[in-house]
Design a protein around this motif. Structure first.
Motif, PDB file in Angstrom:
ATOM      1  N   GLY A  92       2.628   9.027 110.162  1.00 32.21           N
ATOM      2  CA  GLY A  92       3.222  10.354 110.083  1.00 32.21           C
ATOM      3  C   GLY A  92       4.663  10.361 109.629  1.00 32.21           C
ATOM      4  N   ARG A  93       5.060   9.313 108.904  1.00 25.80           N
ATOM      5  CA  ARG A  93       6.439   9.220 108.435  1.00 25.80           C
ATOM      6  C   ARG A  93       6.548   9.739 107.002  1.00 25.80           C
ATOM      7  NH1 ARG A  93      10.167   9.656 110.561  1.00 25.80           N
ATOM      8  NH2 ARG A  93      11.523   7.960 109.875  1.00 25.80           N
ATOM      9  N   PRO A  94       7.735  10.191 106.606  1.00 22.32           N
ATOM     10  CA  PRO A  94       7.910  10.694 105.234  1.00 22.32           C
ATOM     11  C   PRO A  94       7.868   9.565 104.210  1.00 22.32           C
ATOM     12  CG  PRO A  94      10.012  10.646 106.395  1.00 22.32           C
ATOM     13  CD  PRO A  94       8.956  10.337 107.423  1.00 22.32           C
ATOM     14  N   LYS A 144      15.470   2.197  99.910  1.00 29.77           N
ATOM     15  CA  LYS A 144      14.921   1.100  99.106  1.00 29.77           C
ATOM     16  C   LYS A 144      16.021   0.350  98.363  1.00 29.77           C
ATOM     17  CE  LYS A 144      11.159  -0.108  96.010  1.00 29.77           C
ATOM     18  NZ  LYS A 144       9.920   0.303  95.338  1.00 29.77           N
ATOM     19  N   ALA A 145      17.088   1.043  98.013  1.00 29.51           N
ATOM     20  CA  ALA A 145      18.211   0.396  97.328  1.00 29.51           C
ATOM     21  C   ALA A 145      18.786  -0.752  98.149  1.00 29.51           C
ATOM     22  CB  ALA A 145      19.308   1.427  97.046  1.00 29.51           C
ATOM     23  N   THR A 146      18.695  -0.654  99.466  1.00 28.98           N
ATOM     24  CA  THR A 146      19.246  -1.690 100.352  1.00 28.98           C
ATOM     25  C   THR A 146      18.201  -2.731 100.753  1.00 28.98           C
ATOM     26  OG1 THR A 146      18.718  -0.588 102.461  1.00 28.98           O
ATOM     27  CG2 THR A 146      20.724   0.105 101.321  1.00 28.98           C
ATOM     28  N   GLN A 147      16.932  -2.499 100.351  1.00 28.44           N
ATOM     29  CA  GLN A 147      15.829  -3.376 100.762  1.00 28.44           C
ATOM     30  C   GLN A 147      15.323  -4.260  99.631  1.00 28.44           C
ATOM     31  OE1 GLN A 147      12.253  -1.917  99.923  1.00 28.44           O
ATOM     32  NE2 GLN A 147      11.585  -4.042 100.118  1.00 28.44           N
ATOM     33  N   GLN A 148      15.353  -3.747  98.401  1.00 27.17           N
ATOM     34  CA  GLN A 148      14.809  -4.439  97.238  1.00 27.17           C
ATOM     35  C   GLN A 148      15.308  -5.877  97.110  1.00 27.17           C
ATOM     36  OE1 GLN A 148      15.838  -1.850  93.874  1.00 27.17           O
ATOM     37  NE2 GLN A 148      13.934  -2.485  92.940  1.00 27.17           N
ATOM     38  N   SER A 149      14.373  -6.806  96.913  1.00 26.34           N
ATOM     39  CA  SER A 149      14.665  -8.209  96.571  1.00 26.34           C
ATOM     40  C   SER A 149      15.339  -8.993  97.695  1.00 26.34           C
ATOM     41  CB  SER A 149      15.543  -8.297  95.312  1.00 26.34           C
ATOM     42  OG  SER A 149      14.913  -7.676  94.220  1.00 26.34           O
ATOM     43  N   ARG A 150      15.397  -8.439  98.906  1.00 26.43           N
ATOM     44  CA  ARG A 150      16.159  -9.083  99.975  1.00 26.43           C
ATOM     45  C   ARG A 150      15.306  -9.780 101.025  1.00 26.43           C
ATOM     46  NH1 ARG A 150      21.651  -7.139  99.982  1.00 26.43           N
ATOM     47  NH2 ARG A 150      21.941  -5.581  98.356  1.00 26.43           N
ATOM     48  N   THR A 195      13.127  -6.136 104.518  1.00 24.82           N
ATOM     49  CA  THR A 195      12.032  -5.511 105.265  1.00 24.82           C
ATOM     50  C   THR A 195      12.537  -4.964 106.590  1.00 24.82           C
ATOM     51  OG1 THR A 195      10.443  -7.034 104.252  1.00 24.82           O
ATOM     52  CG2 THR A 195       9.725  -5.854 106.224  1.00 24.82           C
ATOM     53  N   ASN A 196      13.440  -5.681 107.221  1.00 21.01           N
ATOM     54  CA  ASN A 196      14.005  -5.212 108.489  1.00 21.01           C
ATOM     55  C   ASN A 196      14.797  -3.920 108.302  1.00 21.01           C
ATOM     56  OD1 ASN A 196      12.881  -7.342 109.879  1.00 21.01           O
ATOM     57  ND2 ASN A 196      14.711  -8.628 109.768  1.00 21.01           N
ATOM     58  N   ARG A 197      15.457  -3.784 107.164  1.00 20.63           N
ATOM     59  CA  ARG A 197      16.164  -2.539 106.887  1.00 20.63           C
ATOM     60  C   ARG A 197      15.175  -1.391 106.715  1.00 20.63           C
ATOM     61  NH1 ARG A 197      20.999  -4.167 102.551  1.00 20.63           N
ATOM     62  NH2 ARG A 197      22.301  -5.312 104.047  1.00 20.63           N
ATOM     63  N   LEU A 198      14.073  -1.663 106.046  1.00 27.49           N
ATOM     64  CA  LEU A 198      13.019  -0.662 105.881  1.00 27.49           C
ATOM     65  C   LEU A 198      12.506  -0.209 107.247  1.00 27.49           C
ATOM     66  CD1 LEU A 198       9.890  -1.120 103.539  1.00 27.49           C
ATOM     67  CD2 LEU A 198       9.763  -0.067 105.773  1.00 27.49           C
ATOM     68  N   LEU A 199      12.201  -1.182 108.115  1.00 22.77           N
ATOM     69  CA  LEU A 199      11.636  -0.859 109.426  1.00 22.77           C
ATOM     70  C   LEU A 199      12.634  -0.125 110.309  1.00 22.77           C
ATOM     71  CD1 LEU A 199       9.645  -4.151 110.114  1.00 22.77           C
ATOM     72  CD2 LEU A 199       8.709  -1.892 109.554  1.00 22.77           C
ATOM     73  N   ALA A 200      13.914  -0.465 110.165  1.00 26.33           N
ATOM     74  CA  ALA A 200      14.937   0.226 110.960  1.00 26.33           C
ATOM     75  C   ALA A 200      14.985   1.703 110.591  1.00 26.33           C
ATOM     76  CB  ALA A 200      16.300  -0.427 110.731  1.00 26.33           C
ATOM     77  N   TRP A 201      14.762   1.987 109.309  1.00 33.01           N
ATOM     78  CA  TRP A 201      14.718   3.387 108.881  1.00 33.01           C
ATOM     79  C   TRP A 201      13.399   4.042 109.285  1.00 33.01           C
ATOM     80  CZ3 TRP A 201      10.985   5.284 105.510  1.00 33.01           C
ATOM     81  CH2 TRP A 201      11.119   6.645 105.196  1.00 33.01           C
ATOM     82  N   ALA A 202      12.281   3.340 109.076  1.00 33.06           N
ATOM     83  CA  ALA A 202      10.955   3.936 109.250  1.00 33.06           C
ATOM     84  C   ALA A 202      10.639   4.278 110.701  1.00 33.06           C
ATOM     85  CB  ALA A 202       9.888   2.999 108.693  1.00 33.06           C
TER      86      ALA A 202
END
Length: 284
Positions: free
Chosen positions: A38-40, A47-53, A58-65
């Motif tokens: 149910g997330r947007p 994604k700018a802070t997650q790409q190629s890292r 992935t941890n940045r993605l999960l912190a947002w999600a």
């Protein structure tokens, strides 16, 4: 301040989002997982802070999600969708660029891949694309995130992957009796902010061709990216937030470019009409 550079002798390519449209496929995969909870949809400002890292990204993605998943669980869910990468396609201008570099340069330009992704995913994404399989034929010049010499802590924006690619190119050059290629004789092709920073840390020149979504959230921060200083103070910028008055914004059309203040990096919309001569690359 810009200065004179030696002629380019080697070109090193990222893969995802640089050669092929796989970043759009990644976004579709992420959005599918996020929808389960149910997330947007996944925004480019994150994604700018997650790409190629790698895992830190992935941890940045999960912190947002804010979904109830560990990093390993998220990656397992990603894996369920990897068949979608069989739909990968070349991005505009890539086929012509690779053809020229591979077959029409004199002296021949050395070519290498340097991707944060793994060997198997690369094969899945590109084995059906002749322009890539016919250009990058030697595994010695293909560096991936799961190579033994690499570890997750050395992913972009650290320069290790590009330095390893150069090391392998020079090992081959030495066997041919050629003098070593230096970092400034390398031109890196990248789409991610982390990749640009990694290339700059390696002392290499770089062509940045961001996804339109990334370019939009970097509005007003283009020079920070090109100079490799988006996180110079250790803080992640709020991509997509207003940057204030007096900032030069970039709106590029096909074939147009913007150069970094020191001449090490340029931003382009795509690879059409690439200025080979400006990099000392002679096309026969």
């Amino acid at each position: 301040m810009s200065r004179e550079f030696p002629s380019v002798r080697a070109c090193i390519f990222d893969v995802d989002g640089t050669l092929i449209n796989s970043e759009d496929i990644y976004t579709d995969i992420y959005n599918s997982i996020l929808c389960e909870y149910g997330r947007p949809d996944y925004p480019w400002r994150i994604k700018a802070t997650q790409q190629s890292r790698g895992t830190p990204g992935t941890n940045r993605l999960l912190a947002w999600a804010q979904v109830p998943l560990t990093t390993a669980e998220w990656k397992a869910k990603e894996k369920q969708h990897t068949h979608l990468f069989k739909q990968s396609k070349l991005l505009p201008g890539v086929e012509s660029l690779l053809t020229v570099l591979h077959t029409k340069t004199s002296p021949p330009i050395k070519l290498s891949l340097a991707s944060s992704a793994g060997h198997q995913l690369f094969a899945l994404k590109t084995s059906h694309i002749p322009a890539i399989t016919s250009t990058f034929t030697d595994p010695a010049f293909q560096v991936f995130g799961d190579d033994p010499e690499m570890s997750d802590s050395k992913k972009k924006p650290e320069p290790d992957i590009f330095l390893l690619a150069l090391e392998r190119l020079n090992a081959a050059a030495a066997k041919l009796g050629e003098h070593a290629i230096v970092a400034e004789e390398c031109l890196v092709f990248e789409d991610s902010i982390a990749g640009v920073e990694a290339a700059r840390r390696a002392g290499m020149r770089v062509v940045w061709v961001p996804h339109p979504g990334l370019a939009e959230v970097c509005d007003g921060r283009e020079m920070e990216v090109l100079m490799g200083r988006t996180e110079k103070d250790g803080q992640v910028p709020d991509f997509g937030a207003a940057v204030g008055d007096g900032v030069i914004r970039t709106r590029l059309a096909d074939g147009e470019r913007v150069m970094s203040d020191d001449g090490f990096a340029e931003m382009r919309v795509n690879f059409e009409d690439f200025p080979f001569q400006e990099y000392g690359i002679n096309v026969s």
